[in-house]
Design an enzyme around this catalytic site. Structure first.
Site, PDB file in Angstrom:
ATOM      1  N   GLY A 122       0.839  -1.194   0.000  1.00  0.00           N
ATOM      2  CA  GLY A 122       0.000   0.000   0.000  1.00  0.00           C
ATOM      3  C   GLY A 122       0.871   1.239   0.000  1.00  0.00           C
ATOM      4  O   GLY A 122       2.022   1.201   0.458  1.00  0.00           O
ATOM      5  N   GLN A 150       2.862   9.988   1.413  1.00  0.00           N
ATOM      6  CA  GLN A 150       4.168   9.331   1.427  1.00  0.00           C
ATOM      7  C   GLN A 150       5.024   9.698   0.226  1.00  0.00           C
ATOM      8  O   GLN A 150       6.218   9.375   0.183  1.00  0.00           O
ATOM      9  CB  GLN A 150       4.008   7.806   1.487  1.00  0.00           C
ATOM     10  CG  GLN A 150       3.401   7.323   2.796  1.00  0.00           C
ATOM     11  CD  GLN A 150       3.301   5.814   2.821  1.00  0.00           C
ATOM     12  OE1 GLN A 150       2.363   5.248   2.286  1.00  0.00           O
ATOM     13  NE2 GLN A 150       4.281   5.165   3.424  1.00  0.00           N
ATOM     14  N   CYS A 176       5.902  -0.033   7.452  1.00  0.00           N
ATOM     15  CA  CYS A 176       5.513   1.120   6.646  1.00  0.00           C
ATOM     16  C   CYS A 176       6.710   1.557   5.813  1.00  0.00           C
ATOM     17  O   CYS A 176       7.827   1.617   6.339  1.00  0.00           O
ATOM     18  CB  CYS A 176       5.071   2.256   7.574  1.00  0.00           C
ATOM     19  SG  CYS A 176       4.564   3.744   6.694  1.00  0.00           S
ATOM     20  N   LEU A 177       6.472   1.844   4.535  1.00  0.00           N
ATOM     21  CA  LEU A 177       7.579   2.244   3.655  1.00  0.00           C
ATOM     22  C   LEU A 177       8.239   3.528   4.144  1.00  0.00           C
ATOM     23  O   LEU A 177       9.401   3.777   3.847  1.00  0.00           O
ATOM     24  CB  LEU A 177       7.084   2.412   2.215  1.00  0.00           C
ATOM     25  CG  LEU A 177       6.587   1.133   1.526  1.00  0.00           C
ATOM     26  CD1 LEU A 177       6.061   1.440   0.133  1.00  0.00           C
ATOM     27  CD2 LEU A 177       7.690   0.084   1.452  1.00  0.00           C
ATOM     28  N   HIS A 203      -4.520   0.933   7.381  1.00  0.00           N
ATOM     29  CA  HIS A 203      -3.179   1.521   7.522  1.00  0.00           C
ATOM     30  C   HIS A 203      -3.023   2.717   6.573  1.00  0.00           C
ATOM     31  O   HIS A 203      -2.550   3.789   6.981  1.00  0.00           O
ATOM     32  CB  HIS A 203      -2.122   0.440   7.238  1.00  0.00           C
ATOM     33  CG  HIS A 203      -0.713   0.930   7.270  1.00  0.00           C
ATOM     34  ND1 HIS A 203       0.209   0.531   8.209  1.00  0.00           N
ATOM     35  CD2 HIS A 203      -0.040   1.811   6.474  1.00  0.00           C
ATOM     36  CE1 HIS A 203       1.366   1.137   7.995  1.00  0.00           C
ATOM     37  NE2 HIS A 203       1.240   1.920   6.944  1.00  0.00           N
ATOM     38  N   GLU A 204      -3.433   2.532   5.309  1.00  0.00           N
ATOM     39  CA  GLU A 204      -3.281   3.617   4.335  1.00  0.00           C
ATOM     40  C   GLU A 204      -4.235   4.769   4.642  1.00  0.00           C
ATOM     41  O   GLU A 204      -3.886   5.937   4.465  1.00  0.00           O
ATOM     42  CB  GLU A 204      -3.504   3.100   2.905  1.00  0.00           C
ATOM     43  CG  GLU A 204      -2.537   2.012   2.458  1.00  0.00           C
ATOM     44  CD  GLU A 204      -1.084   2.341   2.739  1.00  0.00           C
ATOM     45  OE1 GLU A 204      -0.690   3.514   2.616  1.00  0.00           O
ATOM     46  OE2 GLU A 204      -0.333   1.412   3.111  1.00  0.00           O
ATOM     47  N   HIS A 210      -2.844   7.100   6.994  1.00  0.00           N
ATOM     48  CA  HIS A 210      -1.876   8.031   6.400  1.00  0.00           C
ATOM     49  C   HIS A 210      -2.538   9.325   5.936  1.00  0.00           C
ATOM     50  O   HIS A 210      -1.980  10.410   6.123  1.00  0.00           O
ATOM     51  CB  HIS A 210      -1.170   7.389   5.193  1.00  0.00           C
ATOM     52  CG  HIS A 210       0.043   6.594   5.550  1.00  0.00           C
ATOM     53  ND1 HIS A 210       1.129   7.135   6.191  1.00  0.00           N
ATOM     54  CD2 HIS A 210       0.358   5.292   5.336  1.00  0.00           C
ATOM     55  CE1 HIS A 210       2.060   6.194   6.358  1.00  0.00           C
ATOM     56  NE2 HIS A 210       1.614   5.065   5.852  1.00  0.00           N
TER      57      HIS A 210
END
Ligand code: NI
Length: 189
Positions: free
Chosen positions: A45, A50, A98-99, A140-141, A144
């Protein structure tokens, strides 16, 4: 085009993102680029903040999370101006990463089902339900675009234990196999 991924510590990750207007330029291209950026970094994701864009958009592909032979249960999709309408079911724990926070994985507890409203590129509205790992990725996304990170869900003790790692990441002291962008770090990478 592959974007650098904004690292922990940048204010854009702490900002509640704004709705995308109908006339937003080249949204289709941006979505393609976000998928490319996500796959390049082996993520499931990626949310627009991000890549430094504070707009309500994220992409997911939960197929890698599905068991062998059940890949078709995974969902690849872009969510434009989404709203989570409802969360239901038991809370369950899962190790999230997480990226924007490479090298940190911690168990996060979330409810098992969600109902979400979102739009596609043509402005068509959808209301859909998801559960299990696909719901998890969406939650999760979605966090963000609300300015929330998975580490916010941890206990005070866990937060204290990873604080040093997070500070290092924000300073650019991190190994990731994709390009990242660090707030306040110039002349590096
Ligand atoms: Ni993330």
């Amino acid at each position: 085009m592959i974007y650098p991924i904004v690292a922990y510590g940048d204010a854009v990750l702490r900002t509640k993102a704004t709705d995308i207007p109908q006339d937003y330029p080249e949204l289709g291209k941006l979505i393609e680029d976000m998928f490319e950026t996500m796959y390049h970094a082996h993520g499931v994701g990626l949310a627009a903040p991000q890549i430094g864009k504070s707009i309500r958009l994220f992409v997911i592909d939960s197929k890698p999370f599905m068991e062998e032979g059940e890949e078709e249960k995974g969902v690849k999709k872009a969510f434009i101006n989404p709203t989570i309408l409802e969360e239901s079911g038991e809370e369950w724990g899962f190790d999230e990463g997480c990226l924007s926070i490479p090298g940190v994985r911690e168990e996060v507890w979330r409810q098992e089902r969600i109902k979400i409203k979102y739009y596609d590129l043509d402005g068509k509205e959808y209301i859909e339900e998801y559960d299990d790992l696909t719901a998890r990725v969406i939650q999760h996304e979605y966090d963000h675009i609300e300015g929330i990170l998975f580490t916010d869900h941890l206990s005070a003790l866990k937060k204290r234990l990873i604080k040093g790692k997070l500070t290092k990441i924000s300073k650019g002291d991190v190994d990731a196999d994709y390009r990242m962008k660090f707030a306040g770090v110039t002349g590096r990478r």
